[in-house]
Every structure is written in structure tokens, then in C-alpha cells.
Design a protein around this motif. Structure first.
Motif, mmCIF file in Angstrom:
data_model
loop_
_atom_site.group_PDB
_atom_site.id
_atom_site.type_symbol
_atom_site.label_atom_id
_atom_site.label_comp_id
_atom_site.label_asym_id
_atom_site.label_seq_id
_atom_site.Cartn_x
_atom_site.Cartn_y
_atom_site.Cartn_z
ATOM 1 N N ARG A 39 -18.339 -3.167 0.188
ATOM 2 C CA ARG A 39 -18.317 -3.890 -0.980
ATOM 3 C C ARG A 39 -18.816 -3.630 -2.736
ATOM 4 O O ARG A 39 -17.737 -4.453 -2.887
ATOM 5 N N SER A 43 -16.046 -4.267 -5.678
ATOM 6 C CA SER A 43 -16.361 -5.469 -6.261
ATOM 7 C C SER A 43 -16.343 -4.798 -7.400
ATOM 8 O O SER A 43 -15.680 -5.009 -8.462
ATOM 9 N N THR A 46 -12.362 -4.275 -8.515
ATOM 10 C CA THR A 46 -11.869 -5.297 -8.429
ATOM 11 C C THR A 46 -12.053 -5.857 -10.203
ATOM 12 O O THR A 46 -11.736 -6.634 -10.843
ATOM 13 N N ASN A 77 -10.150 -4.578 -0.081
ATOM 14 C CA ASN A 77 -11.525 -6.402 0.442
ATOM 15 C C ASN A 77 -11.091 -6.991 1.613
ATOM 16 O O ASN A 77 -11.356 -6.991 1.986
#
Length: 251
Positions: A39, A43, A46, A77
């Protein structure tokens, strides 16, 4: 000598069983850790893509490349989220459900609108009789709707509409999605909601970034069961494939 051989055989069986359990537990733990650790870099990707997108003029080649990266990052994701949900189920904690006062009709409509934008060639017809409210986890139910309707978009006949309905009678909330296409074989139905025996991995229909991990039906079922509901499926060539969700209404 016979008793000695029997003792050896029993010890071997116990050792193999213990080893198998240890391997399985390690596999489940690794899945959870992997999903959690992925994650952070995703992140970062993104966030970086969002910043780059704002600095580029729409329609340029660089902007199109950035958009493609954003689409891939979003798909990754979603796969990580599915992986974490699978790990929670494997480790016995289950998928967390946090009920609150929720209008299922509004949640479903928002999902339909989002999928209609993502799949402009799909014909999604949404029918709602009235607002269906109760104690549900809105984000998790949106996940159920997205998984089941998205599944219909991917596997349905592109030339026939997908029918989505939400209704309620005060004690039970009902959701259904109907698509026409190749019916699910009867032999696949018993294991359809199992991550080990999903139908799509044998069908070869899922390709590219939209294929995911094939956990959508399993996760949707776990979320619905977490709300005290059930998921059912009927699939024939004449009537099409219908996934139905029934949920108790808690005011």
C-alpha cells in the motif's frame, strides 16, 4: 517389528500434518504482510500521478501516458485491497463491517454511475422502486455492488443491457444484477464463490488490468454474510445470469 513400523508411520503422518499446517499459516501471514506493505509504494505512485496530471495539458501525449499510469495504479490498489480482505478471512478475523444508517439505493446508483463512465459501451439499466434504508456499511456495500455489476459488465453480452434493481419490503432488502452471455456451467456453481475454484480462471475471459485477482465474488459474499445476508446465482442460456443479494433490514 510391526508395532515399531506402525509407530514410525504414525509419527510420519503427524509430522506431515504439522508441516502442512505451518506452511499454510505462513502462506496466510505472507499474504497479509505483502498486501499491507504494497500500500505504501502504491500510495506514493498515486500521489505522484495526481501531481503530474495537474501539471500537464489535457489531450497531450504526456497527459495520456499519465492517465494510463493512474488507471494501472488504481487497478493495483484494488487488487491489494482484495488481497488484504482475503488475508483477513484466511487469518480468521473476517472482513470488517461497520454498519451505519445507509440508503442502499443511493449507494447502488452511485456505483452504477461510476461504472457507466468507466465502461461507456455497456448498457446498464438501473431500476429502483424507492429508497431502501437500514444499518449497513456503505463503503463495503458499494464494494459488493461494484464487484457484482462489474462482473456482469465483463462477462455479459456487450449488445444486451445489464439490468440492476434494488428493492425492499421493510424487512428484507434485495439487490439483483442480470446479464446475458455465456451461462455459467452447472458444474462450476458449487465452487463459484470460492477463491480456489473460481470459474473465470478457467474461462480465459479476464485479461489485462481489469482482470484482478478473481476474488470479487468471494469478497462480495463475505461482506454480505457479514451483514447477515445471502448471495445466490441463477444462470441459464434463456434467462441469462442473475446474481441476487438478500439483506435483513435493521432500522
Amino acid at each position: 517389528m510391526i508395532r515399531f513400523n506402525e509407530a514410525i508411520d504414525q509419527a510420519l503422518v503427524e509430522s506431515i500434518t504439522t508441516y502442512g499446517q505451518a506452511v499454510e499459516q505462513t502462506r496466510k501471514t505472507v499474504l497479509g504482510v505483502l498486501g499491507h506493505d504494497l500500500r505504501t509504494p502504491l500510495s506514493a505512485v498515486t500521489l505522484g500521478v495526481d501531481l503530474l496530471s495537474k501539471s500537464e495539458e489535457p489531450g497531450t501525449r504526456r497527459h495520456r501516458i499519465i492517465a494510463q499510469i493512474a488507471t494501472s495504479a488504481k487497478a493495483a490498489n484494488l487488487m491489494v485491497s482484495d488481497l488484504l480482505d482475503l488475508a483477513r478471512c484466511n487469518l480468521g478475523t473476517g472482513i470488517p463491517v461497520r454498519p451505519e444508517s445507509t440508503d442502499l439505493t443511493a449507494v447502488c446508483k452511485a456505483v452504477v454511475d461510476e461504472l457507466a463512465v468507466a465502461h461507456p459501451n455497456a448498457q446498464i439499466i438501473f431500476t429502483d422502486e424507492e429508497a431502501v434504508t437500514g444499518q449497513y456499511d456503505p463503503s463495503r456495500m458499494a464494494q459488493v455492488f461494484s464487484n457484482l455489476i462489474g462482473n456482469a459488465v465483463r462477462h455479459g453480452n456487450a449488445h444486451q443491457p445489464i439490468h440492476v434493481t434494488v428493492s425492499g419490503d421493510g424487512s428484507t432488502a434485495r439487490f439483483s444484477v442480470l446479464n446475458h452471455g455465456t451461462p455459467i456451467p452447472a458444474s462450476a456453481l458449487p465452487s463459484l464463490f470460492s477463491p480456489e475454484g473460481r470459474y473465470s480462471k478457467h474461462s480465459g475471459e479476464e485479461q489485462g488490468t481489469s482482470s484482478g485477482l478473481g476474488l470479487g465474488l468471494f469478497i462480495a459474499t463475505q461482506i454480505v454474510e457479514g451483514h447477515g445476508g445471502t448471495v445466490a446465482v441463477e444462470s441459464t442460456l434463456e434467462r441469462g445470469t442473475t446474481f441476487s443479494v438478500s439483506l435483513p433490514v435493521y432500522p
